[in-house]
Design an enzyme around this catalytic site. Structure first.
Site, PDB file in Angstrom:
ATOM      1  N   HIS A   1       4.520  -8.245  -5.222  1.00 38.50           N
ATOM      2  CA  HIS A   1       3.187  -8.558  -4.681  1.00 38.50           C
ATOM      3  C   HIS A   1       2.791  -9.995  -5.002  1.00 38.50           C
ATOM      4  O   HIS A   1       2.117 -10.235  -6.011  1.00 38.50           O
ATOM      5  CB  HIS A   1       2.148  -7.609  -5.287  1.00 38.50           C
ATOM      6  CG  HIS A   1       2.210  -6.234  -4.733  1.00 38.50           C
ATOM      7  ND1 HIS A   1       1.394  -5.791  -3.714  1.00 38.50           N
ATOM      8  CD2 HIS A   1       3.008  -5.194  -5.040  1.00 38.50           C
ATOM      9  CE1 HIS A   1       1.678  -4.541  -3.428  1.00 38.50           C
ATOM     10  NE2 HIS A   1       2.664  -4.143  -4.213  1.00 38.50           N
TER      11      HIS A   1
ATOM     12  N   CYS B   1       5.968  -5.412  -0.210  1.00 38.51           N
ATOM     13  CA  CYS B   1       6.091  -4.042  -0.712  1.00 38.51           C
ATOM     14  C   CYS B   1       6.097  -3.018   0.439  1.00 38.51           C
ATOM     15  O   CYS B   1       7.064  -2.972   1.185  1.00 38.51           O
ATOM     16  CB  CYS B   1       5.004  -3.797  -1.750  1.00 38.51           C
ATOM     17  SG  CYS B   1       5.528  -2.609  -2.975  1.00 38.51           S
TER      18      CYS B   1
ATOM     19  N   GLY C   1       0.873  -1.171   0.000  1.00 38.14           N
ATOM     20  CA  GLY C   1       0.000   0.000   0.000  1.00 38.14           C
ATOM     21  C   GLY C   1       0.903   1.212   0.000  1.00 38.14           C
ATOM     22  O   GLY C   1       1.863   1.265  -0.761  1.00 38.14           O
ATOM     23  N   GLU C   2       0.645   2.146   0.874  1.00 39.06           N
ATOM     24  CA  GLU C   2       1.545   3.296   1.030  1.00 39.06           C
ATOM     25  C   GLU C   2       2.084   3.293   2.453  1.00 39.06           C
ATOM     26  O   GLU C   2       1.319   3.465   3.407  1.00 39.06           O
ATOM     27  CB  GLU C   2       0.796   4.605   0.757  1.00 39.06           C
ATOM     28  CG  GLU C   2       0.794   5.029  -0.692  1.00 39.06           C
ATOM     29  CD  GLU C   2       2.194   5.120  -1.311  1.00 39.06           C
ATOM     30  OE1 GLU C   2       2.380   4.640  -2.440  1.00 39.06           O
ATOM     31  OE2 GLU C   2       3.115   5.652  -0.639  1.00 39.06           O
ATOM     32  N   SER C   3       3.391   3.124   2.559  1.00 32.91           N
ATOM     33  CA  SER C   3       3.964   3.017   3.900  1.00 32.91           C
ATOM     34  C   SER C   3       3.749   4.286   4.725  1.00 32.91           C
ATOM     35  O   SER C   3       3.564   4.219   5.944  1.00 32.91           O
ATOM     36  CB  SER C   3       5.448   2.664   3.813  1.00 32.91           C
ATOM     37  OG  SER C   3       6.112   3.546   2.943  1.00 32.91           O
TER      38      SER C   3
ATOM     39  N   GLU D   1       0.551 -11.745  -3.792  1.00 32.83           N
ATOM     40  CA  GLU D   1      -0.913 -11.934  -3.726  1.00 32.83           C
ATOM     41  C   GLU D   1      -1.580 -11.601  -5.063  1.00 32.83           C
ATOM     42  O   GLU D   1      -2.732 -11.948  -5.281  1.00 32.83           O
ATOM     43  CB  GLU D   1      -1.513 -11.094  -2.588  1.00 32.83           C
ATOM     44  CG  GLU D   1      -1.651  -9.597  -2.857  1.00 32.83           C
ATOM     45  CD  GLU D   1      -0.349  -8.805  -2.775  1.00 32.83           C
ATOM     46  OE1 GLU D   1       0.732  -9.416  -2.611  1.00 32.83           O
ATOM     47  OE2 GLU D   1      -0.406  -7.568  -2.898  1.00 32.83           O
TER      48      GLU D   1
ATOM     49  N   ARG E   1      12.576   3.499  -0.966  1.00 34.59           N
ATOM     50  CA  ARG E   1      11.189   3.550  -1.485  1.00 34.59           C
ATOM     51  C   ARG E   1      11.139   3.995  -2.947  1.00 34.59           C
ATOM     52  O   ARG E   1      11.922   4.834  -3.353  1.00 34.59           O
ATOM     53  CB  ARG E   1      10.359   4.544  -0.674  1.00 34.59           C
ATOM     54  CG  ARG E   1      10.091   4.101   0.738  1.00 34.59           C
ATOM     55  CD  ARG E   1       9.191   5.119   1.430  1.00 34.59           C
ATOM     56  NE  ARG E   1       7.926   5.231   0.742  1.00 34.59           N
ATOM     57  CZ  ARG E   1       7.161   6.317   0.761  1.00 34.59           C
ATOM     58  NH1 ARG E   1       7.549   7.392   1.400  1.00 34.59           N
ATOM     59  NH2 ARG E   1       6.010   6.337   0.119  1.00 34.59           N
TER      60      ARG E   1
ATOM     61  N   ILE F   1       4.852  -3.081  -8.094  1.00 37.94           N
ATOM     62  CA  ILE F   1       4.047  -1.855  -8.196  1.00 37.94           C
ATOM     63  C   ILE F   1       4.711  -0.765  -7.361  1.00 37.94           C
ATOM     64  O   ILE F   1       4.744  -0.850  -6.135  1.00 37.94           O
ATOM     65  CB  ILE F   1       2.609  -2.084  -7.691  1.00 37.94           C
ATOM     66  CG1 ILE F   1       1.952  -3.239  -8.448  1.00 37.94           C
ATOM     67  CG2 ILE F   1       1.785  -0.805  -7.825  1.00 37.94           C
ATOM     68  CD1 ILE F   1       0.624  -3.673  -7.869  1.00 37.94           C
ATOM     69  N   ARG F   2       5.239   0.223  -8.024  1.00 40.01           N
ATOM     70  CA  ARG F   2       5.975   1.302  -7.336  1.00 40.01           C
ATOM     71  C   ARG F   2       6.850   0.688  -6.232  1.00 40.01           C
ATOM     72  O   ARG F   2       6.796   1.045  -5.064  1.00 40.01           O
ATOM     73  CB  ARG F   2       5.012   2.345  -6.763  1.00 40.01           C
ATOM     74  CG  ARG F   2       4.124   2.914  -7.852  1.00 40.01           C
ATOM     75  CD  ARG F   2       3.570   4.306  -7.634  1.00 40.01           C
ATOM     76  NE  ARG F   2       3.310   4.685  -6.281  1.00 40.01           N
ATOM     77  CZ  ARG F   2       3.924   5.683  -5.650  1.00 40.01           C
ATOM     78  NH1 ARG F   2       4.842   6.371  -6.264  1.00 40.01           N
ATOM     79  NH2 ARG F   2       3.620   5.989  -4.430  1.00 40.01           N
TER      80      ARG F   2
HETATM   81  N1  GLN Z   1       5.461   2.982  -2.985  1.00 47.06           N
HETATM   82  C1  GLN Z   1       4.900   2.398  -1.799  1.00 47.06           C
HETATM   83  C2  GLN Z   1       5.550   2.953  -0.544  1.00 47.06           C
HETATM   84  O1  GLN Z   1       6.533   3.594  -0.624  1.00 47.06           O
HETATM   85  C3  GLN Z   1       5.001   0.908  -1.818  1.00 47.06           C
HETATM   86  C4  GLN Z   1       4.286   0.366  -3.018  1.00 47.06           C
HETATM   87  C5  GLN Z   1       3.434  -0.826  -2.737  1.00 47.06           C
HETATM   88  O2  GLN Z   1       3.255  -1.281  -1.615  1.00 47.06           O
HETATM   89  N2  GLN Z   1       2.840  -1.309  -3.780  1.00 47.06           N
HETATM   90  O3  GLN Z   1       5.064   2.745   0.529  1.00 47.06           O
END
Ligand code: GLN
Length: 200
Positions: A178, A91, A55-57, A180, A114, A142-143
């Site tokens: 990921h 992630c 997700g987004e840390s 999942e 990150r 993903i990112r």
């Molecule tokens: N870019 C996200 C972060 O820095 C991590 C990306 C992800 O969990 N898919 O938290």
């Protein structure tokens, strides 16, 4: 019956549930998934293993450190209490394990950067080689963050070419991809089998 705690702070949670159910089916292990939103959920779930989704840390740190939740400090304490406790961090979950920013030691001894794959390759899929599963695995990035440095006892367990994309310390896994989101529930199966072994 294995109790699996799923961190519900933000991000890819429901796909992890599906992957856990698929893994439970193929490993023939009965599981119960417990959704964790606040510190008291962790206490009442009393899990055998944890899944820390992506997700987004930054968002996860905000919600998880909010006194109304208190989940992050409780999770970090639970994980630190015993390195054999199985944890799957993907992630953003991997970022939190490697860089808990709570003044304590990292839970997985690897430095992590990150969004390090840059914008032009924000997201991609590629087959990776997993020493843990002893086979190739479809990697969905993903990112994604990037491991920049590993220190003992952390060891690389998944490689994308020359690049480390999965790290293990004790029974804690930090993956920059990921699992999942692929059809292959191998890492979730590893988590369940390990939890069963540790619990037996
Ligand atoms: N870019 C996200 C972060 O820095 C991590 C990306 C992800 O969990 N898919 O938290």
């Amino acid at each position: 019956m294995l109790r699996i705690g799923l961190v519900m702070l933000q991000g890819a949670r429901h796909v992890h549930m599906a992957a856990l159910r698929a893994a439970a089916e193929s490993a023939d292990i009965e599981i119960e998934i417990h959704e964790l939103r606040k510190a008291s959920d962790l206490e009442s779930a009393d899990p055998h293993a944890l899944v820390f989704p992506g997700g987004e840390s930054t968002t996860m740190r905000l919600t998880g450190n909010d006194p109304a939740s208190g989940l992050l400090p409780a999770l970090f304490a639970w994980i630190r209490a015993d390195s054999t406790r199985p944890v799957l961090g993907t992630c953003a979950g991997a970022i939190l394990l490697c860089d808990p920013q709570d003044g304590g030691d990292p839970l997985v001894a690897a430095e992590i950067d990150r969004n390090a794959f840059g914008r032009q390759v924000d997201s991609f899929q590629s087959a990776l080689e997993s020493a843990l599963l002893d086979r190739q695995f479809p990697g969905v990035f993903i990112r994604a963050p990037r491991f920049t440095n590993l220190s003992a006892p952390a060891q690389a367990i998944a490689m994308l070419g020359e690049e480390v994309v999965g790290v293990r310390e004790g029974n804690r896994l930090a993956l920059t991809f990921h699992p999942e989101l692929s059809e292959d529930a191998g890492f979730h199966e590893w988590l369940l089998r390990t939890a069963k072994e540790v619990t037996a």
